[in-house]
Scaffold this motif. Structure first.
Motif, PDB file in Angstrom:
ATOM      1  N   ARG A   1     -53.924 -10.918  35.707  1.00 38.85           N
ATOM      2  CA  ARG A   1     -53.294 -11.244  37.035  1.00 38.85           C
ATOM      3  C   ARG A   1     -54.096 -10.624  38.438  1.00 38.85           C
ATOM      4  O   ARG A   1     -54.115 -11.527  39.217  1.00 38.85           O
ATOM      5  N   HIS A   2     -54.839  -9.823  37.933  1.00 39.58           N
ATOM      6  CA  HIS A   2     -55.686  -9.284  39.362  1.00 39.58           C
ATOM      7  C   HIS A   2     -57.018  -9.378  39.282  1.00 39.58           C
ATOM      8  O   HIS A   2     -57.857  -9.136  40.315  1.00 39.58           O
ATOM      9  N   ALA A   3     -57.686 -10.304  38.151  1.00 39.70           N
ATOM     10  CA  ALA A   3     -59.092 -10.069  38.070  1.00 39.70           C
ATOM     11  C   ALA A   3     -59.367 -11.869  37.929  1.00 39.70           C
ATOM     12  O   ALA A   3     -60.119 -12.012  37.111  1.00 39.70           O
ATOM     13  N   GLY A   4     -58.616 -12.639  38.645  1.00 40.95           N
ATOM     14  CA  GLY A   4     -58.819 -14.060  38.533  1.00 40.95           C
ATOM     15  C   GLY A   4     -58.730 -14.581  37.100  1.00 40.95           C
ATOM     16  O   GLY A   4     -59.265 -15.426  36.900  1.00 40.95           O
ATOM     17  N   GLY A   5     -57.757 -14.280  36.162  1.00 37.70           N
ATOM     18  CA  GLY A   5     -57.547 -14.581  34.884  1.00 37.70           C
ATOM     19  C   GLY A   5     -58.439 -14.188  33.769  1.00 37.70           C
ATOM     20  O   GLY A   5     -58.138 -14.666  32.839  1.00 37.70           O
ATOM     21  N   ASN A   6     -59.301 -13.308  34.247  1.00 38.67           N
ATOM     22  CA  ASN A   6     -60.246 -12.695  33.497  1.00 38.67           C
ATOM     23  C   ASN A   6     -59.813 -11.322  32.893  1.00 38.67           C
ATOM     24  O   ASN A   6     -59.069 -10.660  33.595  1.00 38.67           O
TER      25      ASN A   6
ATOM     26  N   THR B   1     -61.433  -8.461  32.981  1.00 33.82           N
ATOM     27  CA  THR B   1     -62.447  -7.627  33.667  1.00 33.82           C
ATOM     28  C   THR B   1     -61.973  -6.210  33.557  1.00 33.82           C
ATOM     29  O   THR B   1     -61.075  -5.745  34.137  1.00 33.82           O
ATOM     30  N   VAL B   2     -62.700  -5.537  32.877  1.00 33.02           N
ATOM     31  CA  VAL B   2     -62.458  -3.852  32.722  1.00 33.02           C
ATOM     32  C   VAL B   2     -63.831  -3.206  33.068  1.00 33.02           C
ATOM     33  O   VAL B   2     -64.889  -3.557  32.930  1.00 33.02           O
ATOM     34  N   PRO B   3     -63.569  -1.997  33.844  1.00 30.29           N
ATOM     35  CA  PRO B   3     -62.545  -1.430  34.179  1.00 30.29           C
ATOM     36  C   PRO B   3     -61.687  -1.956  35.379  1.00 30.29           C
ATOM     37  O   PRO B   3     -62.473  -2.235  36.163  1.00 30.29           O
ATOM     38  N   THR B   4     -60.520  -2.025  35.304  1.00 31.97           N
ATOM     39  CA  THR B   4     -59.517  -2.477  36.546  1.00 31.97           C
ATOM     40  C   THR B   4     -58.822  -1.304  36.425  1.00 31.97           C
ATOM     41  O   THR B   4     -58.212  -0.670  35.681  1.00 31.97           O
ATOM     42  N   VAL B   5     -58.917  -0.885  37.995  1.00 31.46           N
ATOM     43  CA  VAL B   5     -57.994   0.496  38.283  1.00 31.46           C
ATOM     44  C   VAL B   5     -56.960   0.240  39.361  1.00 31.46           C
ATOM     45  O   VAL B   5     -57.246  -0.369  40.330  1.00 31.46           O
ATOM     46  N   ASP B   6     -55.601   1.069  39.010  1.00 29.81           N
ATOM     47  CA  ASP B   6     -54.479   0.750  39.988  1.00 29.81           C
ATOM     48  C   ASP B   6     -54.395   2.222  40.310  1.00 29.81           C
ATOM     49  O   ASP B   6     -54.103   3.074  40.022  1.00 29.81           O
ATOM     50  N   VAL B   7     -54.842   2.052  41.979  1.00 29.95           N
ATOM     51  CA  VAL B   7     -54.766   3.689  42.448  1.00 29.95           C
ATOM     52  C   VAL B   7     -53.343   3.476  43.510  1.00 29.95           C
ATOM     53  O   VAL B   7     -53.665   2.972  44.562  1.00 29.95           O
ATOM     54  N   ALA B   8     -52.333   3.877  43.060  1.00 34.96           N
ATOM     55  CA  ALA B   8     -51.185   4.107  43.818  1.00 34.96           C
ATOM     56  C   ALA B   8     -50.761   2.442  44.482  1.00 34.96           C
ATOM     57  O   ALA B   8     -50.502   2.592  45.583  1.00 34.96           O
ATOM     58  N   GLY B   9     -51.128   1.635  43.813  1.00 39.56           N
ATOM     59  CA  GLY B   9     -50.560   0.245  44.013  1.00 39.56           C
ATOM     60  C   GLY B   9     -51.767  -0.666  44.580  1.00 39.56           C
ATOM     61  O   GLY B   9     -51.807  -1.719  44.949  1.00 39.56           O
ATOM     62  N   THR B  10     -52.937   0.000  44.834  1.00 37.82           N
ATOM     63  CA  THR B  10     -54.162  -0.790  45.164  1.00 37.82           C
ATOM     64  C   THR B  10     -54.970  -1.033  44.037  1.00 37.82           C
ATOM     65  O   THR B  10     -55.497  -0.001  43.357  1.00 37.82           O
ATOM     66  N   VAL B  11     -55.343  -2.178  43.654  1.00 37.22           N
ATOM     67  CA  VAL B  11     -55.852  -2.660  42.483  1.00 37.22           C
ATOM     68  C   VAL B  11     -57.292  -2.995  42.757  1.00 37.22           C
ATOM     69  O   VAL B  11     -57.840  -3.768  43.527  1.00 37.22           O
ATOM     70  N   LEU B  12     -58.154  -2.360  41.886  1.00 34.80           N
ATOM     71  CA  LEU B  12     -59.613  -2.273  41.974  1.00 34.80           C
ATOM     72  C   LEU B  12     -60.192  -2.994  40.777  1.00 34.80           C
ATOM     73  O   LEU B  12     -59.971  -2.168  39.668  1.00 34.80           O
ATOM     74  N   VAL B  13     -61.041  -4.206  40.862  1.00 34.77           N
ATOM     75  CA  VAL B  13     -61.609  -4.775  39.552  1.00 34.77           C
ATOM     76  C   VAL B  13     -63.040  -3.959  39.609  1.00 34.77           C
ATOM     77  O   VAL B  13     -63.948  -4.349  40.378  1.00 34.77           O
ATOM     78  N   ASN B  14     -63.397  -3.495  38.401  1.00 33.10           N
ATOM     79  CA  ASN B  14     -64.844  -3.006  38.344  1.00 33.10           C
ATOM     80  C   ASN B  14     -65.271  -2.262  39.263  1.00 33.10           C
ATOM     81  O   ASN B  14     -66.436  -2.393  39.707  1.00 33.10           O
TER      82      ASN B  14
END
Length: 120
Positions: A64-69, A71-84
């Motif tokens: 949902r957060h990586a454009g359908g891919n 992709t890891v690591p994906t990190v959720d920091v208190a509601g802010t999602v960071l991909v790689n």
């Protein structure tokens, strides 16, 4: 009978995620995931890890957060999602979210011998 301290409609992982504030979505064998884990541990940051190959919900979250891919690591920091993200990016967002983290060490090329702070 004492009340159950854990809500029944949520799992332990979800409660832990809220208390820690940083969730790392990873998969086994991912070198980028291992590197990020090492750097965050070195910085003293507590995280909850979710394996996207073992948890269908975690895989769906990443897609949902990586454009359908996946992709890891994906990190959720208190509601802010960071991909790689880099560890530095995770630490910056964590500080902005009010999560207590140590100051990052200076890059190796800015450190001087004999002084771990690199100031002299």
């Amino acid at each position: 009978m004492p009340a159950d301290p854990m809500p029944t409609d949520r799992g332990l992982d979800e409660v832990m995620c809220e208390s820690v504030g940083i969730v790392v979505y990873r998969r086994a064998g991912c070198g980028f995931c291992a590197s990020l884990r090492r750097q965050l541990r070195r910085a003293g940051v507590a995280t909850v890890e979710r394996d996207i190959w073992a948890d269908a919900g975690a895989a769906a979250f990443v897609r949902r957060h990586a454009g359908g891919n996946e992709t890891v690591p994906t990190v959720d920091v208190a509601g802010t999602v960071l991909v790689n993200p880099t560890a530095r990016q995770v630490l910056t967002v964590a500080r902005e979210a009010g999560i207590a983290v140590a100051d990052p060490p200076r890059p190796w090329w800015q450190r001087r011998r004999g002084n771990p702070e690199g100031s002299g």
